[in-house]
Scaffold this active site. Structure first.
Site, PDB file in Angstrom:
ATOM      1  N   MET A   1       0.845  -1.172   0.000  1.00 12.32           N
ATOM      2  CA  MET A   1       0.000   0.000   0.000  1.00 12.32           C
ATOM      3  C   MET A   1       0.886   1.228   0.000  1.00 12.32           C
ATOM      4  O   MET A   1       1.222   1.734   1.041  1.00 12.32           O
ATOM      5  CB  MET A   1      -0.905  -0.076   1.219  1.00 12.32           C
ATOM      6  CG  MET A   1      -1.719   1.123   1.653  1.00 12.32           C
ATOM      7  SD  MET A   1      -2.208   2.267   0.435  1.00 12.32           S
ATOM      8  CE  MET A   1      -2.274   3.755   1.359  1.00 12.32           C
ATOM      9  N   PRO A   2       1.307   1.684  -1.154  1.00 10.99           N
ATOM     10  CA  PRO A   2       2.058   2.935  -1.187  1.00 10.99           C
ATOM     11  C   PRO A   2       1.145   4.154  -1.068  1.00 10.99           C
ATOM     12  O   PRO A   2       0.013   4.153  -1.548  1.00 10.99           O
ATOM     13  CB  PRO A   2       2.720   2.917  -2.558  1.00 10.99           C
ATOM     14  CG  PRO A   2       2.621   1.514  -3.043  1.00 10.99           C
ATOM     15  CD  PRO A   2       1.393   0.949  -2.401  1.00 10.99           C
ATOM     16  N   PHE A   3       1.666   5.166  -0.412  1.00 11.53           N
ATOM     17  CA  PHE A   3       1.060   6.495  -0.412  1.00 11.53           C
ATOM     18  C   PHE A   3       2.071   7.402  -1.081  1.00 11.53           C
ATOM     19  O   PHE A   3       3.233   7.439  -0.681  1.00 11.53           O
ATOM     20  CB  PHE A   3       0.759   6.960   1.013  1.00 11.53           C
ATOM     21  CG  PHE A   3       0.176   8.342   1.066  1.00 11.53           C
ATOM     22  CD1 PHE A   3      -1.090   8.584   0.572  1.00 11.53           C
ATOM     23  CD2 PHE A   3       0.905   9.395   1.598  1.00 11.53           C
ATOM     24  CE1 PHE A   3      -1.628   9.858   0.612  1.00 11.53           C
ATOM     25  CE2 PHE A   3       0.375  10.670   1.646  1.00 11.53           C
ATOM     26  CZ  PHE A   3      -0.893  10.904   1.155  1.00 11.53           C
ATOM     27  N   THR A  72       5.699   6.471   0.512  1.00 10.59           N
ATOM     28  CA  THR A  72       5.698   5.765   1.787  1.00 10.59           C
ATOM     29  C   THR A  72       5.078   4.407   1.480  1.00 10.59           C
ATOM     30  O   THR A  72       3.968   4.331   0.957  1.00 10.59           O
ATOM     31  CB  THR A  72       4.870   6.509   2.847  1.00 10.59           C
ATOM     32  OG1 THR A  72       5.384   7.832   2.989  1.00 10.59           O
ATOM     33  CG2 THR A  72       4.922   5.788   4.182  1.00 10.59           C
TER      34      THR A  72
END
Length: 127
Positions: A1-3, A72
């Site tokens: 789950m990249p932000f 992130t």
């Protein structure tokens, strides 16, 4: 789950920004196996007086077209996957949006499953 947080100088159209966002996401899908619906990004634009960089750090010549891309994401990618992601993003942004590869600055910050809450005050990835 990249932000993903994208930072650049102001003045780009909404269509251009959407294309930038989708271009980055497509590289994530192909290079680090991010699901298509795992799409969380913000774009911030800055005036010249708010945007700073060294134009020659590490012998890379940068211009005011510089784009900072800050990921992130979980610490689960290999060094080779990360390097492939860097290459893919820079190449795609260059070919699809005309931004020089030298002006694509990418940072990755890794974290763990317990560092995410996707809503409702819960840590869904560790429940």
């Amino acid at each position: 789950m990249p932000f993903v947080q994208i930072h650049l100088r102001s003045g780009r159209s909404e269509v251009w920004l959407q294309k930038l966002s989708r271009t980055i996401h497509q590289s994530m899908i192909e290079e680090i196996n991010v699901p298509e619906d795992d799409y969380f990004q913000v774009i911030r634009q800055y005036e010249k007086s708010e945007f700073f960089y060294d134009p020659f750090y590490l012998q890379v010549e940068r211009t005011d077209e510089l784009i900072y891309i800050h990921f992130t994401l979980k610490q689960s990618r290999t060094t080779e996957q990360k390097k492939a992601l860097y290459r893919s993003i820079a190449s795609r942004i260059h070919s699809e949006l005309g931004v020089r590869k030298e002006d694509v600055f990418i940072m990755l910050a890794g974290n763990q499953d317990e560092d995410w809450s996707f809503g409702n005050g819960r840590a869904q990835m560790i429940e």
